[in-house]
Enzyme design. Structure first.
Site, mmCIF file in Angstrom:
data_model
loop_
_atom_site.group_PDB
_atom_site.id
_atom_site.type_symbol
_atom_site.label_atom_id
_atom_site.label_comp_id
_atom_site.label_asym_id
_atom_site.label_seq_id
_atom_site.Cartn_x
_atom_site.Cartn_y
_atom_site.Cartn_z
ATOM 1 N N GLY A 65 0.744 -1.253 0.000
ATOM 2 C CA GLY A 65 0.000 0.000 0.000
ATOM 3 C C GLY A 65 0.771 1.297 0.000
ATOM 4 O O GLY A 65 0.165 2.376 0.053
ATOM 5 N N THR A 66 2.095 1.274 -0.066
ATOM 6 C CA THR A 66 2.869 2.515 0.068
ATOM 7 C C THR A 66 2.581 3.508 -1.050
ATOM 8 O O THR A 66 2.328 4.690 -0.808
ATOM 9 C CB THR A 66 4.380 2.208 0.116
ATOM 10 O OG1 THR A 66 4.645 1.256 1.151
ATOM 11 C CG2 THR A 66 5.174 3.470 0.401
ATOM 12 N N THR A 67 2.605 3.042 -2.288
ATOM 13 C CA THR A 67 2.335 3.934 -3.425
ATOM 14 C C THR A 67 0.912 4.455 -3.382
ATOM 15 O O THR A 67 0.649 5.618 -3.692
ATOM 16 C CB THR A 67 2.594 3.203 -4.756
ATOM 17 O OG1 THR A 67 3.961 2.781 -4.803
ATOM 18 C CG2 THR A 67 2.323 4.113 -5.933
ATOM 19 N N HIS A 125 -3.914 -2.677 7.867
ATOM 20 C CA HIS A 125 -3.735 -4.018 7.299
ATOM 21 C C HIS A 125 -4.865 -4.937 7.761
ATOM 22 O O HIS A 125 -4.843 -6.133 7.473
ATOM 23 C CB HIS A 125 -2.398 -4.617 7.739
ATOM 24 C CG HIS A 125 -1.203 -3.993 7.072
ATOM 25 N ND1 HIS A 125 -1.212 -3.550 5.764
ATOM 26 C CD2 HIS A 125 0.069 -3.772 7.534
ATOM 27 C CE1 HIS A 125 -0.013 -3.076 5.452
ATOM 28 N NE2 HIS A 125 0.769 -3.194 6.500
ATOM 29 N N ARG A 147 -1.409 -7.159 -4.276
ATOM 30 C CA ARG A 147 -0.515 -7.649 -5.324
ATOM 31 C C ARG A 147 -0.841 -9.111 -5.593
ATOM 32 O O ARG A 147 -1.457 -9.785 -4.767
ATOM 33 C CB ARG A 147 0.951 -7.537 -4.891
ATOM 34 C CG ARG A 147 1.377 -6.164 -4.499
ATOM 35 C CD ARG A 147 2.797 -6.152 -3.973
ATOM 36 N NE ARG A 147 3.774 -6.291 -5.050
ATOM 37 C CZ ARG A 147 5.081 -6.225 -4.862
ATOM 38 N NH1 ARG A 147 5.561 -6.065 -3.648
ATOM 39 N NH2 ARG A 147 5.902 -6.336 -5.877
ATOM 40 N N SER A 155 8.278 -10.406 -2.143
ATOM 41 C CA SER A 155 8.487 -9.066 -1.593
ATOM 42 C C SER A 155 8.472 -9.078 -0.073
ATOM 43 O O SER A 155 9.300 -8.435 0.581
ATOM 44 C CB SER A 155 7.415 -8.118 -2.132
ATOM 45 O OG SER A 155 7.589 -6.823 -1.611
ATOM 46 N N LYS A 281 11.574 -3.023 -5.488
ATOM 47 C CA LYS A 281 11.472 -3.064 -6.946
ATOM 48 C C LYS A 281 10.076 -2.702 -7.445
ATOM 49 O O LYS A 281 9.918 -1.903 -8.348
ATOM 50 C CB LYS A 281 11.844 -4.456 -7.473
ATOM 51 C CG LYS A 281 13.322 -4.782 -7.415
ATOM 52 C CD LYS A 281 13.587 -6.119 -8.104
ATOM 53 C CE LYS A 281 15.077 -6.432 -8.139
ATOM 54 N NZ LYS A 281 15.335 -7.731 -8.834
ATOM 55 N N GLY A 282 9.079 -3.330 -6.868
ATOM 56 C CA GLY A 282 7.715 -3.080 -7.301
ATOM 57 C C GLY A 282 7.427 -3.567 -8.705
ATOM 58 O O GLY A 282 6.541 -3.045 -9.379
#
Length: 317
Positions: A65-67, A125, A147, A155, A281-282
């Site tokens: 969820g960071t982006t 979360h 994802r 990840s 990386k994402g």
């Protein structure tokens, strides 16, 4: 209902436990495995949080969820900031959109959230089934992002290795982490139940829950930014589109751009995790560098069993 520390300790002591990736155990609480150190905060959050109808809750599993936090913060606050003076230049996205269970309700506190600027933006979360009733009953909007499971397991393994190394704990192998992931015994897991819970709600109440996939965000970020803004009731005007506001937000909030900012290269948002650990990386399909063919086959089998019956599928390349 008030909870005293002794009562919470009794609840935790009665729960099934498993060894987590990090030192603390995981507890099976309301059918999900939660970090035992966070459980007091969780109970307080469930009992005392009062949602407002214009709240925005960003939900995800770890490492997803960071982006989204950066994007939603920018969409909501675009009348105050542009790409030249956005607080994202000097603050980690997790500071701008605080976690309910890790930050606001840390140490079993009951924070005063009434003075937060509206619309209030929070993150969690938490599985949908475990959210406070006030969130479910209100008209607040939930944006969930996830994802594909293959990239998620890789990840999360890289993410959790960092504090283990720094604390000189035995490092869990990819094979060990993969096994616990498949068993559902990871923080806020099982992955499948967590994801399907929000997916089903997004189908039943599309005005309430927006379900996003990281793979779609990577493929066409402008379209996804527009979708999020419309869902939040803050659509972009034609003038904003023509002025390149959407494209500017998309570029500013890209993983590449965020990763290059000094604020995200050093320091710690949470005690055990350096800011840079949130930006690896994402890439969609990076799992191919870490997972063996039998691992891939097993995950695809679980996805077919747990997710396909609900029409939920992922792009893995």
């Amino acid at each position: 209902m008030e909870h005293h520390p002794e009562e919470i300790d009794e609840v935790i002591a009665s729960l099934p436990k498993e060894r987590g990736f990090l030192a603390p155990n995981l507890c099976l609480y309301q059918n999900f495995w939660l970090p035992v150190t966070v459980l007091p905060n969780v109970i307080t959050f469930q009992r005392h949080f009062r949602a407002k109808d214009n709240d925005i809750v960003l939900a995800s599993q770890p490492k997803a969820g960071t982006t989204l936090k950066a994007l939603v913060f920018s969409i909501v606050n675009r009348r105050y900031f542009d790409i030249s003076n956005t607080p994202l230049l000097t603050s980690n996205p997790h500071e701008l959109v605080p976690f309910l269970e890790f930050t606001l309700y840390a140490n079993n506190t009951k924070p005063n959230l009434e003075d937060f600027p509206e619309p209030r933006i929070f993150s969690t979360h938490f599985p949908y089934s475990c959210l406070p009733e006030s969130v479910k009953r209100s008209n607040c909007r939930i944006v969930y992002i996830c994802r594909n499971p293959l990239d998620t397991v890789v990840s999360s393994w890289h993410f959790f290795k960092s504090p283990v190394r720094s604390e000189n704990q035995p490092e869990r192998s990819m094979e060990e982490h993969f096994e616990t992931f498949c068993e559902g015994k990871t923080g806020f897991g099982p992955f499948w139940d967590h994801t399907v819970g929000y997916w089903k709600e997004s189908l039943e109440e599309p005005h309430k829950v927006l379900f996003l996939k990281c793979e779609d965000l990577t493929e066409n970020v402008v379209a996804q930014v527009k979708k999020v803004a419309e869902f939040e009731g803050l659509p972009f005007s034609m003038g904003e589109e023509e002025a390149g506001v959407i494209q500017g937000i998309a570029e500013t909030c890209s993983l590449r751009k965020l990763k290059d900012l000094e604020v995200n290269k050093s320091g710690k948002f949470m005690p055990n995790f350096e800011n840079r650990s949130y930006f690896r990386k994402g890439e969609v399909g990076d799992w191919a560098n870490s997972l063996s063919p039998p691992m891939v086959a097993r995950l695809h089998s679980i996805m077919e069993e747990k997710m396909s019956p609900f029409g939920l599928e992922f792009k893995t390349r």
